[in-house]
Scaffold this motif. Structure first.
Motif, mmCIF file in Angstrom:
data_model
loop_
_atom_site.group_PDB
_atom_site.id
_atom_site.type_symbol
_atom_site.label_atom_id
_atom_site.label_comp_id
_atom_site.label_asym_id
_atom_site.label_seq_id
_atom_site.Cartn_x
_atom_site.Cartn_y
_atom_site.Cartn_z
ATOM 1 N N ASP A 133 0.870 -1.177 0.000
ATOM 2 C CA ASP A 133 0.000 0.000 0.000
ATOM 3 C C ASP A 133 0.905 1.226 0.000
ATOM 4 O O ASP A 133 1.104 1.856 -1.024
ATOM 5 N N THR A 134 1.509 1.519 1.128
ATOM 6 C CA THR A 134 2.393 2.686 1.213
ATOM 7 C C THR A 134 3.839 2.337 0.896
ATOM 8 O O THR A 134 4.652 3.225 0.706
ATOM 9 N N GLY A 135 4.180 1.056 0.896
ATOM 10 C CA GLY A 135 5.560 0.625 0.700
ATOM 11 C C GLY A 135 6.313 0.478 2.008
ATOM 12 O O GLY A 135 7.463 0.044 2.034
ATOM 13 N N GLN A 136 5.665 0.817 3.110
ATOM 14 C CA GLN A 136 6.307 0.769 4.422
ATOM 15 C C GLN A 136 6.677 -0.663 4.817
ATOM 16 O O GLN A 136 7.782 -0.911 5.296
ATOM 17 N N MET A 137 5.760 -1.622 4.605
ATOM 18 C CA MET A 137 6.025 -2.992 5.033
ATOM 19 C C MET A 137 7.156 -3.618 4.214
ATOM 20 O O MET A 137 8.093 -4.184 4.781
ATOM 21 N N ILE A 138 7.100 -3.500 2.903
ATOM 22 C CA ILE A 138 8.138 -4.106 2.081
ATOM 23 C C ILE A 138 9.496 -3.466 2.357
ATOM 24 O O ILE A 138 10.523 -4.127 2.337
ATOM 25 N N GLY A 139 9.484 -2.184 2.675
ATOM 26 C CA GLY A 139 10.734 -1.498 2.999
ATOM 27 C C GLY A 139 11.304 -1.867 4.363
ATOM 28 O O GLY A 139 12.478 -1.647 4.630
ATOM 29 N N ALA A 140 10.460 -2.430 5.226
ATOM 30 C CA ALA A 140 10.891 -2.742 6.586
ATOM 31 C C ALA A 140 11.397 -4.175 6.753
ATOM 32 O O ALA A 140 11.865 -4.526 7.836
ATOM 33 N N VAL A 141 11.340 -4.983 5.708
ATOM 34 C CA VAL A 141 11.842 -6.359 5.830
ATOM 35 C C VAL A 141 13.340 -6.257 6.131
ATOM 36 O O VAL A 141 14.076 -5.569 5.433
ATOM 37 N N SER A 142 13.762 -6.911 7.184
ATOM 38 C CA SER A 142 15.145 -6.777 7.630
ATOM 39 C C SER A 142 15.623 -8.089 8.238
ATOM 40 O O SER A 142 14.902 -9.075 8.234
ATOM 41 N N TYR A 143 16.844 -8.069 8.773
ATOM 42 C CA TYR A 143 17.384 -9.270 9.403
ATOM 43 C C TYR A 143 18.256 -8.906 10.588
ATOM 44 O O TYR A 143 18.750 -7.798 10.709
ATOM 45 N N GLU A 144 18.422 -9.893 11.451
ATOM 46 C CA GLU A 144 19.366 -9.815 12.575
ATOM 47 C C GLU A 144 20.101 -11.147 12.623
ATOM 48 O O GLU A 144 19.484 -12.201 12.470
ATOM 49 N N VAL A 145 21.400 -11.084 12.834
ATOM 50 C CA VAL A 145 22.203 -12.300 12.984
ATOM 51 C C VAL A 145 22.877 -12.243 14.334
ATOM 52 O O VAL A 145 23.465 -11.227 14.696
ATOM 53 N N LYS A 146 22.782 -13.343 15.065
ATOM 54 C CA LYS A 146 23.444 -13.437 16.374
ATOM 55 C C LYS A 146 24.337 -14.666 16.366
ATOM 56 O O LYS A 146 23.950 -15.716 15.879
ATOM 57 N N VAL A 147 25.533 -14.505 16.892
ATOM 58 C CA VAL A 147 26.448 -15.642 17.068
ATOM 59 C C VAL A 147 26.986 -15.629 18.481
ATOM 60 O O VAL A 147 27.011 -14.644 19.137
#
Length: 163
Positions: A149-163
């Motif tokens: 709709d606004t593009g906010q959700m697709i722009g917010a896809v992200s990741y975190e990596v922890k080791v």
């Protein structure tokens, strides 16, 4: 006995040691929507993504589940190949997981962008068209797109990596 060949397998302790090293690193990659992502009105993007994934006021659109089911083997193979090429170390494992997570983020965005099953209700298409013309959206939208709709959700896809 003729025709029977016996091979001695060596290196069992080395294999066990490598397996212990991998387990000790406890690497983890998370792909999705995190607390820091919000809409201008303060609504959590993760909440909106959840409603899209599992349904709420709209039909279920399991874009995360579909992406994972389709791509999990590719992601795991990428991690495995990267570790094998770079060698076993905490830093190399982290890099391998980060590379896989970047690919996974792209795969999720692709699923969001190309989601077609079910389409939008006619009222949703009209509402999106009105909002787009009124300038309330930050970027132009196609009223026919289902998960954008606004593009906010697709722009917010992200990741975190922890080791």
């Amino acid at each position: 006995m003729p025709g029977i060949h016996v091979k001695k397998i060596t290196g069992g302790e080395k294999l066990q040691q490598k397996l212990r090293e991998i387990v000790a690193i406890k690497a983890q990659a998370k792909v999705g929507f995190f607390e820091r992502a919000t809409y201008p009105d303060g609504t959590s993007v993760a909440y909106v993504a959840y409603l899209n994934e599992y349904g709420g006021h709209n039909p279920r659109r399991p874009f995360m589940k579909r992406t994972a089911r389709k791509n999990i083997k590719k992601w795991v193979l990428g991690i495995k190949k990267n570790i094998k090429m770079a060698g076993m170390s905490r830093a190399n494992v982290k890099r391998a997981y980060e590379r896989a997570a970047v690919v996974a983020v792209g795969d999720v965005k692709k699923t969001i962008k190309t989601w077609a099953p079910g389409g939008n209700a006619e009222a949703t298409v009209k509402a999106k068209a009105r909002r787009g013309r009124s300038g309330k959206n930050l970027q132009a939208i196609n009223p026919e797109t289902v998960l954008i709709d606004t593009g906010q959700m697709i722009g917010a896809v992200s990741y975190e990596v922890k080791v």
